[in-house]
Scaffold this motif. Sequence first.
Motif, short mmCIF file in Angstrom:
data_model
loop_
_atom_site.label_atom_id
_atom_site.label_comp_id
_atom_site.label_asym_id
_atom_site.label_seq_id
_atom_site.Cartn_x
_atom_site.Cartn_y
_atom_site.Cartn_z
N LEU A 111 0.83 -1.21 0.00
CA LEU A 111 0.00 0.00 0.00
C LEU A 111 0.87 1.26 0.00
O LEU A 111 0.60 2.21 -0.76
CB LEU A 111 -0.91 0.00 1.22
CG LEU A 111 -2.08 -0.99 1.20
CD1 LEU A 111 -2.74 -1.04 2.58
CD2 LEU A 111 -3.10 -0.58 0.14
N LEU A 112 1.88 1.28 0.83
CA LEU A 112 2.75 2.45 0.92
C LEU A 112 3.58 2.64 -0.34
O LEU A 112 3.89 3.77 -0.72
CB LEU A 112 3.66 2.34 2.14
CG LEU A 112 2.98 2.40 3.50
CD1 LEU A 112 4.01 2.21 4.61
CD2 LEU A 112 2.26 3.73 3.69
N ALA A 113 3.96 1.56 -0.97
CA ALA A 113 4.74 1.67 -2.20
C ALA A 113 3.98 2.45 -3.27
O ALA A 113 4.55 3.27 -3.98
CB ALA A 113 5.12 0.28 -2.71
N ARG A 114 2.68 2.21 -3.33
CA ARG A 114 1.86 2.97 -4.29
C ARG A 114 1.73 4.43 -3.86
O ARG A 114 1.84 5.34 -4.67
CB ARG A 114 0.48 2.32 -4.42
CG ARG A 114 0.50 0.94 -5.07
CD ARG A 114 -0.88 0.51 -5.50
NE ARG A 114 -1.75 0.23 -4.37
CZ ARG A 114 -1.88 -0.97 -3.81
NH1 ARG A 114 -1.17 -1.99 -4.26
NH2 ARG A 114 -2.70 -1.15 -2.79
N THR A 115 1.51 4.64 -2.58
CA THR A 115 1.31 5.99 -2.06
C THR A 115 2.55 6.86 -2.24
O THR A 115 2.46 8.03 -2.62
CB THR A 115 0.95 5.95 -0.57
OG1 THR A 115 -0.28 5.21 -0.42
CG2 THR A 115 0.77 7.35 -0.01
N PHE A 116 3.72 6.29 -1.96
CA PHE A 116 4.97 7.04 -1.99
C PHE A 116 5.73 6.87 -3.31
O PHE A 116 6.88 7.31 -3.41
CB PHE A 116 5.86 6.62 -0.83
CG PHE A 116 5.38 7.10 0.51
CD1 PHE A 116 5.76 8.34 0.99
CD2 PHE A 116 4.54 6.32 1.29
CE1 PHE A 116 5.33 8.79 2.23
CE2 PHE A 116 4.09 6.76 2.53
CZ PHE A 116 4.48 8.00 3.00
N SER A 117 5.10 6.23 -4.29
CA SER A 117 5.78 5.95 -5.56
C SER A 117 7.15 5.33 -5.29
O SER A 117 8.18 5.76 -5.83
CB SER A 117 5.93 7.23 -6.39
OG SER A 117 4.68 7.78 -6.70
N ALA A 118 7.14 4.31 -4.45
CA ALA A 118 8.37 3.69 -3.97
C ALA A 118 8.56 2.30 -4.57
O ALA A 118 7.60 1.65 -4.99
CB ALA A 118 8.35 3.60 -2.45
N THR A 119 9.80 1.86 -4.57
CA THR A 119 10.12 0.50 -4.95
C THR A 119 9.92 -0.41 -3.74
O THR A 119 10.55 -0.20 -2.71
CB THR A 119 11.58 0.39 -5.43
OG1 THR A 119 11.77 1.23 -6.56
CG2 THR A 119 11.94 -1.05 -5.78
N PRO A 120 9.05 -1.43 -3.83
CA PRO A 120 8.88 -2.33 -2.69
C PRO A 120 10.00 -3.37 -2.65
O PRO A 120 10.42 -3.88 -3.69
CB PRO A 120 7.53 -3.01 -2.98
CG PRO A 120 7.40 -2.95 -4.47
CD PRO A 120 8.12 -1.72 -4.93
N VAL A 121 10.49 -3.64 -1.46
CA VAL A 121 11.49 -4.68 -1.25
C VAL A 121 10.83 -5.74 -0.39
O VAL A 121 10.64 -5.55 0.81
CB VAL A 121 12.75 -4.13 -0.56
CG1 VAL A 121 13.78 -5.24 -0.36
CG2 VAL A 121 13.34 -2.99 -1.37
N LEU A 122 10.46 -6.86 -1.00
CA LEU A 122 9.67 -7.88 -0.33
C LEU A 122 10.49 -9.13 -0.11
O LEU A 122 11.06 -9.70 -1.05
CB LEU A 122 8.43 -8.23 -1.16
CG LEU A 122 7.52 -7.05 -1.54
CD1 LEU A 122 6.38 -7.53 -2.43
CD2 LEU A 122 6.98 -6.35 -0.30
N GLU A 123 10.53 -9.56 1.14
CA GLU A 123 11.25 -10.79 1.45
C GLU A 123 10.51 -11.99 0.86
O GLU A 123 9.29 -12.10 0.98
CB GLU A 123 11.37 -10.95 2.97
CG GLU A 123 12.15 -12.18 3.38
CD GLU A 123 12.33 -12.27 4.88
OE1 GLU A 123 13.26 -12.96 5.31
OE2 GLU A 123 11.54 -11.66 5.62
N VAL A 124 11.25 -12.90 0.24
CA VAL A 124 10.65 -14.10 -0.34
C VAL A 124 10.88 -15.25 0.63
O VAL A 124 11.86 -15.99 0.54
CB VAL A 124 11.25 -14.41 -1.73
CG1 VAL A 124 10.51 -15.58 -2.38
CG2 VAL A 124 11.19 -13.18 -2.62
N VAL A 125 9.97 -15.38 1.57
CA VAL A 125 10.12 -16.37 2.65
C VAL A 125 10.12 -17.79 2.11
O VAL A 125 10.85 -18.67 2.57
CB VAL A 125 9.00 -16.19 3.69
CG1 VAL A 125 9.07 -17.26 4.76
CG2 VAL A 125 9.07 -14.79 4.30
#
Length: 210
Positions: free
Chosen positions: A21-35
């Motif tokens: 959600l924040l990645a869209r709001t802040f036009s940010a690159t999401p860094v998601l852990e691949v568990v």
Amino acid sequence: MPHYIVIEGVIGVGKTTLTRLLARTFSATPVLEVVEENPFLSAFYTDRERYAFQTQTFFVLSRFRQQQTQVAPLRGRSNLISDYLFAKNEIFARLNLQGDELELFEQLYGVLAERVPQPDLVVYLQADVDTLMTRIALRDRPFERDMDRQYISDLRDAYEEFFARYTATPLLTIATDTLNLVRDPQARAQVIGQIRAALAGYAQPTLLDL
């Protein structure tokens, strides 16, 4: 100036949901852990004592590689939002390891942590054990279907202790038991407002309970 925000909290609290959600709001690159990439994880939940060292070692090396390949190149150049803090390795290691294995792991972690970029803000999501167990059940990951409630309770206590003494970066704590960021626009707006204020330095980051 671009910001690097980290979302943290116990398994099932909603880190990845908020990160997206924040990645869209802040036009940010999401860094998601691949568990799911950890080949020892299913065995760990079956026999934690036997597989803890392999599981934690794989995670620390995987997270370090992600920090070096995804975070470090973009740090200060574009907004980044991650669904984990590298220091979580310490939390899990101290909960699951002991003796020589813990000592060896902490030596490895110490060497790697020196080369990991620090975020501008950590957002710590809190929830009680009932909420966490419900959310874990709802997302229905195969390796979490028989999740031990006591383990989640112990992990929650470990997170609370860790963040009670955390001073490495600004910290914003959000109680999420009654929080639905996906369906409640008002709650989402309040959280985003708190994060913006913390990043801008307008207010001291404090507990937000919605």
